[in-house]
Each structure stands twice: as C-alpha cells, then as structure tokens.
Design a protein around this motif. Structure first.
Motif, mmCIF file in Angstrom:
data_model
loop_
_atom_site.group_PDB
_atom_site.id
_atom_site.type_symbol
_atom_site.label_atom_id
_atom_site.label_comp_id
_atom_site.label_asym_id
_atom_site.label_seq_id
_atom_site.Cartn_x
_atom_site.Cartn_y
_atom_site.Cartn_z
ATOM 1 N N UNK A 66 -46.534 52.434 6.873
ATOM 2 C CA UNK A 66 -46.166 53.549 7.747
ATOM 3 C C UNK A 66 -44.652 53.532 7.961
ATOM 4 N N UNK A 67 -44.145 54.657 8.437
ATOM 5 C CA UNK A 67 -42.713 54.794 8.710
ATOM 6 C C UNK A 67 -42.467 54.688 10.203
ATOM 7 N N UNK A 68 -41.586 53.775 10.586
ATOM 8 C CA UNK A 68 -41.206 53.611 11.991
ATOM 9 C C UNK A 68 -39.743 54.011 12.164
ATOM 10 N N UNK A 69 -39.508 54.950 13.045
ATOM 11 C CA UNK A 69 -38.131 55.394 13.277
ATOM 12 C C UNK A 69 -37.427 54.407 14.210
ATOM 13 N N UNK A 70 -36.181 54.036 13.800
ATOM 14 C CA UNK A 70 -35.433 53.052 14.562
ATOM 15 C C UNK A 70 -33.964 53.493 14.653
ATOM 16 N N UNK A 71 -33.445 53.486 15.860
ATOM 17 C CA UNK A 71 -32.045 53.858 16.071
ATOM 18 C C UNK A 71 -31.146 52.650 15.787
ATOM 19 N N UNK A 72 -30.032 52.905 15.095
ATOM 20 C CA UNK A 72 -29.140 51.834 14.668
ATOM 21 C C UNK A 72 -27.699 52.224 14.989
ATOM 22 N N UNK A 84 -30.202 57.042 13.068
ATOM 23 C CA UNK A 84 -31.476 56.344 12.954
ATOM 24 C C UNK A 84 -31.862 56.194 11.493
ATOM 25 N N UNK A 85 -32.817 55.285 11.255
ATOM 26 C CA UNK A 85 -33.402 55.078 9.931
ATOM 27 C C UNK A 85 -34.913 54.988 10.100
ATOM 28 N N UNK A 86 -35.626 55.253 9.003
ATOM 29 C CA UNK A 86 -37.072 55.021 8.977
ATOM 30 C C UNK A 86 -37.312 53.692 8.266
ATOM 31 N N UNK A 87 -37.903 52.759 9.001
ATOM 32 C CA UNK A 87 -38.180 51.426 8.469
ATOM 33 C C UNK A 87 -39.618 51.389 7.961
ATOM 34 N N UNK A 88 -39.807 50.809 6.789
ATOM 35 C CA UNK A 88 -41.152 50.660 6.219
ATOM 36 C C UNK A 88 -41.850 49.487 6.905
ATOM 37 N N UNK A 89 -43.024 49.771 7.501
ATOM 38 C CA UNK A 89 -43.785 48.734 8.214
ATOM 39 C C UNK A 89 -45.250 48.810 7.810
ATOM 40 N N UNK A 143 -44.823 56.913 12.596
ATOM 41 C CA UNK A 143 -46.145 56.406 12.269
ATOM 42 C C UNK A 143 -46.806 57.052 11.071
ATOM 43 N N UNK A 144 -46.115 57.918 10.333
ATOM 44 C CA UNK A 144 -46.710 58.594 9.180
ATOM 45 C C UNK A 144 -47.008 57.576 8.077
ATOM 46 N N UNK A 145 -48.150 57.757 7.411
ATOM 47 C CA UNK A 145 -48.531 56.886 6.305
ATOM 48 C C UNK A 145 -47.704 57.276 5.083
ATOM 49 N N UNK A 146 -47.147 56.284 4.402
ATOM 50 C CA UNK A 146 -46.239 56.557 3.292
ATOM 51 C C UNK A 146 -46.650 55.752 2.069
ATOM 52 N N UNK A 147 -46.156 56.221 0.920
ATOM 53 C CA UNK A 147 -46.284 55.495 -0.346
ATOM 54 C C UNK A 147 -44.906 55.448 -0.977
ATOM 55 N N UNK A 148 -44.497 54.282 -1.438
ATOM 56 C CA UNK A 148 -43.132 54.092 -1.940
ATOM 57 C C UNK A 148 -43.083 54.384 -3.434
ATOM 58 N N UNK A 149 -42.098 55.189 -3.819
ATOM 59 C CA UNK A 149 -41.834 55.477 -5.228
ATOM 60 C C UNK A 149 -40.369 55.157 -5.511
ATOM 61 N N UNK A 150 -40.007 54.904 -6.772
ATOM 62 C CA UNK A 150 -38.604 54.545 -7.081
ATOM 63 C C UNK A 150 -37.652 55.685 -6.731
#
Length: 382
Positions: free
Chosen positions: A322-328, A297-302, A361-368
């Motif tokens: 937020x982070x959405x978990x998605x199986x790939x 799985x991956x966490x997709x930024x939504x 569904x966790x709230x996230x902030x993107x950093x490099x």
C-alpha cells in the motif's frame, strides 16, 4: 363486463410493475456485486531512498568575460589606407592591424629631422667654440635650447605618426572588421573587437550571508546553454571587498581555462561553488516529491497489516503493498536527486511515478520506472 375489464387492466399494470421492480432489483444486485469485488492494485513505479556522500554546492548565475578584451578604436581621425587583418584571425602581440593615411605627418617629420640635423651640427660646433671663448655662453645656451626644442618637435611628430596605425596590444582573436580601405574614420571609431580567449573570467554575485563559505582557490563548476550536460571547472580568483548597497550581494570572480575556445565572452553561465566537507545524506529521485502549499510529501511503499499485525498476503501469496503518504523536509536538488533532511530513512521505497492516482492506503503494484533508468543512462558521470 366493465368490472371484468378493469380487473384485467389492473392485473396488467401489476404485472408491469413487478417486471420493472425485478429488473431494478437485479441491476442493484449487479452493482452491489461490482462494489464488493476488490479493486485491482494501482500500478506505480518506485525507487529506494539511498544514503550517499553529498557535497553541498552554492548555486549562482553570472556571465563570462575574456581574460583580456577590448574594442580596437582610433585616437585620431583619418582615411583608411590599409587593413592588415582578416575577420576572426588570431593575431600576435604587436602585429599591425590598420594604417591610416599619414603622408602629411611623414612630410612634417622629414622636415623636422632635417632641422634636427642642422641643430645638432650647430650644437657640436658651438660646444667647441664656447670652450675657446669664440662665442658667448649665451649663444651656446641658445643653440642648446634650439636642439632640445627640435628634438621635442621630432618626438611629437613621431607620436602623431604612430597614432595613424593600430597594432595588437596583446595576442588574441580579432572579431569581424567594421571598416574598409578608403573609409574616413572619426576619432574613437571601433574597427573590431580583440579578445584573449585562452582563459575566461566568470563574474557572479552571492548573498552576503554566503561570504563565510567562500575562499580563494575554491572549486567552481560552470555550465552554459550552448553545451548542455557539460561542466567547465574553474576556481575562485577574487572576492570583492565590498557588499553592494542596493542588493546586499557580493561580487565574486572565478577563472577557468578555455583551451578549446568553446566558451565565449558574454555567455550566460550557471555556476555551482563546491563547498567543503561533504556529508552523508538521504536522497530520492526528484520525481518522488509532491510539492504543495502545505508542505512537501512522498508516498512510501509499505506492507498492509492484517488484524493480528502480520503482513496481509495477496492471491499469489505475496505481501500486499500500500501507499502511505508522508510529509518530509527537502534540501538541495541536483542531477535529478533531492536531499531529504527529515522524514525518510535510507532503504525505504518511495513512489516515483503514478502519484496522481494514489490516495492514503491505496493498494499498489510496483513496475519499473523507465524514465529514471533512461535519465541515469544518459546522464554524464560527475
């Protein structure tokens, strides 16, 4: 009087209970206020899923062999009279390498050559006399046979004398010598190794179901532990026409040039057979994949949606992420990238660092992501 004291004590107890109750109520109020305050966003790193031309490769492991490589040894026993090479020296075809004591064989050869000369004189005289019938035909046949026998003895002694020395059977690099002058060597004793390092073979095995993917001349990339990050290019030169009964694998040989002499026979090699017909694939950094027994799985930024379906904004007026978990479904991995065959589209952002802190569904902030940037800067171009 006693009644008055009891009333005073009861009032003191009630006062203490009220104080403790007030303190507890105030503590519960503070905790409730803390829970009501929104949690700060979790800092994570993210990277976009990209679509690129992906040339599939068939991985394998094998070992390197010299184009020509032998252990130099003696056919006959004897004492070393001269060692005519230095360890690690490059030698040419036919160059003398070692000489055994051959005094006895040389003396015997001299005797045989003297007998050969006399036999040739007798044969020449007999050929003249038999023509004038001065000697019988039988006597001439005996002289002919004697000449042939002595010639054979001379040839035998020359062959024995030749086995008292070793010459280079091909050009190459000779290894560390194992003998010294004066050593008595038994037959079969190895004196050194000789390797032709101008080109090398890489022998490896592939499963029988991979045979249709292989063809002569197909490109092969070879890497060894001695030179990390460097690929040596070769091509398939032979495919064994038999499948091994025990492993159901097929032996394949690739040939690669070695002009600088960096590669040595016996090295363990990682190989990648480059397959034809590259395809466009969606790829993500390998660090974005979470591998579990239940699937990858991956966490997709939504963007978080409000009740009316519009993106919810934060205090700065930016969309709340937020982070959405998605199986790939994952495919081949190479150079820090993974092919995503199902479950992700090109352009979607995936979390590459900080997944352990995330939930659905966790709230996230993107950093490099400095790790990925450093890897991209240090990775050689291919």
């Amino acid at each position: 009087m006693l009644r008055r004291r009891m009333l005073i004590m009861l009032g003191v107890v009630l006062l203490i209970v009220l104080v403790l109750g007030s303190y507890k109520a105030f503590s519960i109020y503070q905790q409730a206020q803390q829970f009501s305050v929104p949690k700060p966003p979790i800092s994570v790193a993210a990277a976009p899923a990209t679509e690129r031309a992906w040339q599939n490769r068939l991985p394998a492991v094998g070992s390197l062999k010299a184009l020509q490589g032998i252990n130099l040894s003696l056919e006959v026993a004897g004492t070393v009279k001269a060692v005519q090479f230095e360890s690690g020296q490059k030698v040419k075809l036919g160059q003398p390498l070692l000489q055994l004591d051959s005094d006895v064989e040389t003396a015997l050869l001299g005797t045989a050559l003297a007998d050969l000369g006399l036999a040739q004189v007798d044969y020449g005289r007999g050929s003249q006399l038999v023509g004038s019938q001065a000697i019988s035909k039988g006597e001439f046949d005996r002289l002919t046979a004697q000449l042939a026998r002595i010639k054979a003895i001379v040839a035998q002694l020359k062959a024995s004398l030749a086995k008292k020395s070793i010459v280079a059977p091909f050009s190459g690099t000779i290894g560390i010598r194992q003998v010294d002058v004066g050593d008595y060597l038994a037959s079969g004793t190895v004196i050194a190794t000789l390797q032709d390092l101008s080109s090398l073979y890489a022998d490896f095995f592939v499963p029988e179901q991979s045979i249709p993917k292989l063809a002569l001349g197909q490109k092969v990339l070879v890497s060894v532990a001695a030179y990390p990050g460097q690929d040596f290019e070769g091509s398939i030169s032979a495919i064994n026409p038999k499948v091994e009964d025990t492993t159901r694998n097929v032996m394949v040989r690739a040939t690669l040039a070695n002009p600088d002499g960096k590669l040595l026979p016996g090295m363990f090699a990682n190989l990648q057979v480059v397959l034809p017909n590259p395809r466009n694939e969606v790829v993500v950094p390998e660090s974005a994949i979470t591998y579990t027994l239940y699937g990858n799985s991956v966490y997709v930024v939504a963007q978080k949606k409000a009740e009316d379906g519009q993106p919810q904004l934060d205090a700065a007026g930016q969309p709340t992420l937020i982070a959405e978990r998605r199986f790939v479904e994952t495919g081949e991995r190479r150079d820090g990238m993974v092919v995503i065959s199902k479950g992700l589209k090109s352009g979607e952002q995936v979390v590459t660092a900080g997944q352990l802190k995330l939930t659905q569904g966790a709230v996230i902030a993107i950093s490099p992501d400095k790790t990925i940037q450093a890897e991209q800067n240090s990775r050689p171009a291919r």
